[in-house]
Write a protein that holds these residues in place. Structure first.
Motif, PDB file in Angstrom:
ATOM      1  N   TRP A  82       0.851  -1.187   0.000  1.00  0.00           N
ATOM      2  CA  TRP A  82       0.000   0.000   0.000  1.00  0.00           C
ATOM      3  C   TRP A  82       0.890   1.242   0.000  1.00  0.00           C
ATOM      4  CZ3 TRP A  82      -5.275  -0.116  -0.366  1.00  0.00           C
ATOM      5  CH2 TRP A  82      -5.902  -1.339  -0.122  1.00  0.00           C
ATOM      6  N   TYR A 136      -5.265   6.216  -0.941  1.00  0.00           N
ATOM      7  CA  TYR A 136      -4.482   5.013  -0.667  1.00  0.00           C
ATOM      8  C   TYR A 136      -4.531   4.096  -1.884  1.00  0.00           C
ATOM      9  CZ  TYR A 136      -3.850   6.317   4.175  1.00  0.00           C
ATOM     10  OH  TYR A 136      -3.471   6.980   5.328  1.00  0.00           O
ATOM     11  N   ARG A 161       0.364   5.758  -0.313  1.00  0.00           N
ATOM     12  CA  ARG A 161      -0.647   6.797  -0.171  1.00  0.00           C
ATOM     13  C   ARG A 161      -0.110   8.114  -0.700  1.00  0.00           C
ATOM     14  NH1 ARG A 161      -0.885   7.856   6.424  1.00  0.00           N
ATOM     15  NH2 ARG A 161       1.063   9.058   6.572  1.00  0.00           N
ATOM     16  N   ARG A 166       3.581  10.654  -3.660  1.00  0.00           N
ATOM     17  CA  ARG A 166       3.134   9.338  -3.213  1.00  0.00           C
ATOM     18  C   ARG A 166       4.195   8.751  -2.288  1.00  0.00           C
ATOM     19  NH1 ARG A 166       0.611   5.220  -7.555  1.00  0.00           N
ATOM     20  NH2 ARG A 166      -0.414   7.205  -8.020  1.00  0.00           N
TER      21      ARG A 166
END
Length: 126
Positions: A36, A94, A38, A45
């Motif tokens: 993941w 996300y 975000r 990012r």
């Protein structure tokens, strides 16, 4: 065609919890390191967490340790991100990510990703 579809985002008060899901299709999930990332408004990012193909090894960004937990269910082709004690600074889109090569630590260090999801918005109000 590979698709990663995130869900579970939304609006939550500070201190609350959310669980994000990433449903994968077009690939064999057990062959991929998953992670993941975000992206907050106006920011780049950033890496959050990754998990090895078997789910045994995880790698967290230092600031995410203790509040976020990644898990995966290869039989369901799904990856999860449990987020607790959310803070306003956790507000971001996300993204789910998949990498066919490398390790969970490698994704965290090199940000090597083969596939991205479209993202799910998490908004934490104060």
């Amino acid at each position: 065609q590979v698709q990663l579809v995130e869900s579970g985002g939304g609006l939550v008060q500070a201190g609350g919890s959310l669980r994000l899901s990433c449903a994968a299709s077009g690939l064999t999930l057990s062959s991929y390191v998953m992670g993941w990332f975000r992206q907050a408004p106006g920011a780049e990012r950033e890496f959050v967490v990754s998990i090895s193909r078997s789910g045994i090894m995880t790698y967290y960004a230092d600031s995410m340790k203790g509040r976020f937990t990644i898990s995966r269910d290869n039989a369901k082709n799904t990856v999860y991100l449990q987020m607790n004690s959310l803070k306003p600074e956790d507000t971001a889109v996300y993204y789910c990510a998949a990498a066919q090569r490398g390790t969970a630590q490698g994704m965290g260090v090199n940000h090597g990703v083969d596939y991205w999801g479209q993202g799910t918005l998490v908004t934490v109000s104060s």
